[in-house]
Design an enzyme around this catalytic site. Structure first.
Site, PDB file in Angstrom:
ATOM      1  N   ARG A  12      34.313  62.536  47.836  1.00 48.99           N
ATOM      2  CA  ARG A  12      34.224  63.766  47.268  1.00 48.99           C
ATOM      3  C   ARG A  12      34.944  65.029  47.784  1.00 48.99           C
ATOM      4  NH1 ARG A  12      27.661  65.401  47.777  1.00 48.99           N
ATOM      5  NH2 ARG A  12      28.294  67.393  47.553  1.00 48.99           N
ATOM      6  N   HIS A  44      31.374  70.395  49.894  1.00 46.87           N
ATOM      7  CA  HIS A  44      30.203  71.250  50.025  1.00 46.87           C
ATOM      8  C   HIS A  44      31.121  72.583  50.388  1.00 46.87           C
ATOM      9  CE1 HIS A  44      27.801  67.758  50.896  1.00 46.87           C
ATOM     10  NE2 HIS A  44      26.808  68.658  50.168  1.00 46.87           N
ATOM     11  N   CYS A  50      20.451  67.859  39.933  1.00 49.48           N
ATOM     12  CA  CYS A  50      20.848  69.093  40.845  1.00 49.48           C
ATOM     13  C   CYS A  50      22.176  69.139  41.251  1.00 49.48           C
ATOM     14  CB  CYS A  50      19.665  69.066  41.837  1.00 49.48           C
ATOM     15  SG  CYS A  50      19.699  67.759  43.196  1.00 49.48           S
ATOM     16  N   GLU A 104      21.066  59.530  44.537  1.00 50.56           N
ATOM     17  CA  GLU A 104      22.257  59.729  44.880  1.00 50.56           C
ATOM     18  C   GLU A 104      23.339  58.364  45.060  1.00 50.56           C
ATOM     19  OE1 GLU A 104      22.585  63.679  46.814  1.00 50.56           O
ATOM     20  OE2 GLU A 104      21.157  62.660  48.240  1.00 50.56           O
ATOM     21  N   ASN A 118      26.470  64.536  42.481  1.00 52.70           N
ATOM     22  CA  ASN A 118      27.772  64.769  43.455  1.00 52.70           C
ATOM     23  C   ASN A 118      28.038  63.460  44.281  1.00 52.70           C
ATOM     24  OD1 ASN A 118      27.787  67.140  42.221  1.00 52.70           O
ATOM     25  ND2 ASN A 118      26.873  68.340  44.196  1.00 52.70           N
ATOM     26  N   ASP A 119      26.956  63.085  44.777  1.00 56.01           N
ATOM     27  CA  ASP A 119      26.932  61.809  45.622  1.00 56.01           C
ATOM     28  C   ASP A 119      27.097  60.815  44.810  1.00 56.01           C
ATOM     29  OD1 ASP A 119      27.443  62.612  48.461  1.00 56.01           O
ATOM     30  OD2 ASP A 119      25.543  63.400  48.486  1.00 56.01           O
ATOM     31  N   ARG A 170      19.086  73.658  49.833  1.00 54.42           N
ATOM     32  CA  ARG A 170      19.980  72.886  50.847  1.00 54.42           C
ATOM     33  C   ARG A 170      19.704  73.330  52.075  1.00 54.42           C
ATOM     34  NH1 ARG A 170      24.183  72.965  46.417  1.00 54.42           N
ATOM     35  NH2 ARG A 170      24.530  70.610  46.105  1.00 54.42           N
TER      36      ARG A 170
HETATM   37  C1  PEP Z   1      24.385  65.928  45.094  1.00 55.84           C
HETATM   38  O1  PEP Z   1      24.576  64.864  45.777  1.00 55.84           O
HETATM   39  O2  PEP Z   1      24.667  65.701  43.832  1.00 55.84           O
HETATM   40  C2  PEP Z   1      23.493  67.123  45.833  1.00 55.84           C
HETATM   41  C3  PEP Z   1      22.925  67.895  44.968  1.00 55.84           C
HETATM   42  O3  PEP Z   1      23.433  67.005  46.958  1.00 55.84           O
HETATM   43  P1  PEP Z   1      24.830  67.654  48.024  1.00 55.84           P
HETATM   44  O4  PEP Z   1      25.688  68.196  47.054  1.00 55.84           O
HETATM   45  O5  PEP Z   1      24.207  68.813  48.803  1.00 55.84           O
HETATM   46  O6  PEP Z   1      24.999  66.507  48.741  1.00 55.84           O
HETATM   47 MG    MG Z   2      24.082  64.902  47.851  1.00 54.08          MG
END
Ligand code: PEP
Ligand code: MG
Length: 603
Positions: free
Chosen positions: A499, A216, A536, A465, A488-489, A323
């Site tokens: 990550r 993040h 996203c 996710e 991402n998750d 977010r």
């Molecule tokens: C993701 O996990 O891809 C996502 C958009 O949420 P974050 O990156 O805030 O965990």
């Molecule tokens: Mg996420």
């Protein structure tokens, strides 16, 4: 001497500037710029804390003197004497004053910065006894920081750089450098809350020792649209305050103390980057439509309502991911209540709607936990061995604290009376979580009805996710209007790669066949059922994946505003009718990365 440190590139471009080191301390320290008129107050805060600590140490000395040698060994008295000396030492006090006056650091930041400068001098000492005094210095500074807790000034809303004045000595080029040169931030680690504060600041780039591409911290850096490198291992040990540094955010390299030839070379690259950005800016008003006439929605990911300004400027057609947890973070430094109440959240969501000027806004309910801790939530000893990414995070956190969750839902429903809002739930995996979430949303709506408070309708979406969710889409599509794939998750949980951990960052692979299959099947199932679907995660803003996602049938991408124009350029050049066969090939390949190279991608 010039040297380079390698890390992971997370935000593109070149930054050249003087290093500002942010040092991690055992005490949670706020870092912010003060206004010039606050300099005296900050110096006073240090002076008052110093006097209080001196008094504390003198009292301790007096009580030690009354004890017998069995209760208080001789070394204790000597140690207290050393602490008192360090406390009064001009190197510490003068240095702290320097950072406050010259750089407008808040007092705590100035103290930890000077601690780092002096600690390095101790490290270089030959004499072992003197080298060991570093620990005493750290203790003294920690005492000071403890004393200063709760006396901090309110965060300056727009952290200023010091303006040149008539008193500045123009004949001294180093003095001019210190004031006018761009500043780049170097830190071991920065919390997303810290990043949020720096978002309002003047830094031209930043580097951290730790972190992965989609941590993040990296995501917030990308949203600042400044060059950044994370996972640079020992950068914060090797770089010193005020060193000249080049950050190459394209290659993931940090060059320290560059020679004039290297500086000139990077200066050229920097100007090329500016030209490219200028060229892309011309696409801002152009609708994102492929060569074969497919309309594509390019939406923005934001962290704060104020980010809508950049989103609109970049030509976003809505917010695909707000977010909202960032409203809940970094509040201690601003002297705000720990959590925003319903009214404060309602106002923030309303500002986001107004900022988007009638375009839709997707608000994701709070996703704290893992690498986004709330203020003051220290890891307990018995939790230290646990993996927070697999623990109480996102929707699990919200369901564990229904009062907090209901407050947020009510605020979102109220804001929905002012514009088009979509409510997005993070990290669902179980049918029982879906049921509980929906029941709480109904309950919040009923509460507002009972209170006679105006509220609006929202479309409900779930984030995909977790592989478990991607493999049970039918359950999700029974209950939700749309799905949003959080790659991402999804990558983190599919490949079992943290990550935020740079030591396994080389295995964090968006092009892994398992990841691509889950993404493709989610898009296909939503299309079959006529439900909305978007991506996203960071994959949506990575031009290397634009054509593949288009080939999978995706028509809605949400990303940082800074990435929108480059992705739009890819969309404008793509012909989706020519992408099908290649997409199938990529999905069936053992090693899809080779097929994603620009030369292998259909034009
Ligand atoms: C993701 O996990 O891809 C996502 C958009 O949420 P974050 O990156 O805030 O965990
Ligand atoms: Mg996420």
């Amino acid at each position: 001497m010039t040297f380079a440190v390698h890390g992971l590139p997370v935000a593109r471009g070149i930054a050249i500037g003087r290093a500002v080191l942010v040092v991690s301390s055992r005490i949670d320290v706020a870092h912010y710029f003060i206004k010039p008129e606050e300099v005296e107050t900050e110096i006073d805060r240090v002076r008052i804390a110093r006097n209080a600590v001196a008094e504390e140490l003198q009292k301790l000395q007096a009580s030690v003197a009354l004890m017998g040698p069995n209760d208080a060994p001789h070394e204790l008295a000597a140690l207290l004497e050393v602490h008192l000396m360090l406390l009064q030492d001009e190197v510490l006090t003068g240095g702290v004053k320097h950072w406050i006056v010259e750089r407008l650091y808040n007092a705590e930041w100035a103290l930890t910065t000077q601690l780092e400068v002096v600690a390095r001098q101790f490290d270089e000492m030959e004499d072992e006894y003197l080298r060991e005094r570093k620990a005493d210095l750290e203790q003294v500074v920690e005492r000071l920081l403890h004393r200063m807790k709760g006396t901090a000034a309110v965060l300056a809303p727009t952290p200023p750089r010091r303006k040149r004045t008539a008193e500045d000595d123009d004949s001294d080029p180093t003095a001019r450098d210190a004031i006018d040169a761009p500043l780049v931030l170097i830190a071991h680690d920065l919390s997303p809350a810290d990043m949020l504060q720096f978002k309002k600041s003047v830094f031209a780039g930043f580097v951290t020792d730790v972190g992965g591409r989609t941590s993040h911290t990296a995501i917030v850096a990308r949203s600042m649209d400044i060059p950044a490198v994370v996972g640079a291992r020992s950068a914060s040990q090797l770089v010193r305050q005020d060193d000249w540094v080049i950050i190459d955010g394209d290659a993931g390299v940090v060059i320290v103390d560059p020679s004039p030839i290297i500086l000139a070379d990077y200066g050229f690259k920097q100007r090329q980057g500016d030209l490219e950005r200028g060229r892309l800016a011309r696409l801002r008003h152009k609708p994102a439509v492929t060569l074969d006439g497919q309309k594509v929605d390019l939406l923005a990911n934001i962290e704060m309502p104020e980010d809508t300004l950049g989103a609109v400027k970049a030509g976003a057609v809505g917010v695909g991911l707000f977010r909202s947890e960032f409203l809940f973070m970094g509040r201690e430094a601003q002297h705000l209540n720990r959590l925003p109440d319903e009214e404060e959240q309602y106002q923030a969501y309303r500002r986001a709607i107004e900022g988007m000027q009638g375009m839709p806004v997707t608000i994701r309910t709070i996703d704290v936990g893992a690498d986004k801790p709330l203020d003051g939530r220290a890891v307990r000893d018995d939790e230290a061995h646990l993996n927070p990414a697999l623990g109480l995070r996102a929707i699990r956190w919200s369901l564990a604290d229904p009062a907090m969750f209901l407050t947020q839902i009510r605020a979102i429903l109220r804001a929905a009376a002012h514009g088009e809002i979509l409510m997005l739930i993070p990290m669902l995996a179980h049918a029982s979580e879906i049921r509980q979430t929906l029941a709480l949303i109904d309950f919040a709506r009923a509460e507002l009805d009972n209170r006679g408070v105006v509220h609006g309708k929202v479309k409900l979406g779930a984030m995909i996710e977790v592989p478990a969710a991607a493999l049970t889409l039918k359950i999700f599509l029974k209950h939700f209007d749309f799905l949003s794939i959080g790659t991402n998750d999804l990558i983190q949980y599919t490949l079992a790669i943290d990550r935020a951990d740079e030591s396994v960052a080389h295995l964090y692979d968006p092009a892994h066949p398992a990841v691509l299959r889950l993404v493709a099947e989610t898009i296909a199932e939503c299309r079959r059922q006529g439900k909305g679907v978007s991506v996203c995660g960071e994959m949506a803003g990575d031009v290397a994946f634009t054509r593949l996602l288009l080939g999978m049938g995706l028509r809605s991408f949400s990303m940082h505003p800074s990435q929108i124009l480059a992705v739009k350029q890819e969309v404008l050049r793509a012909d989706t009718s020519k992408l099908q066969a290649w997409t199938q090939q990529v999905l069936e390949a053992d090693d899809p990365a080779g097929l994603l190279a620009p030369a292998a991608t259909p034009q």
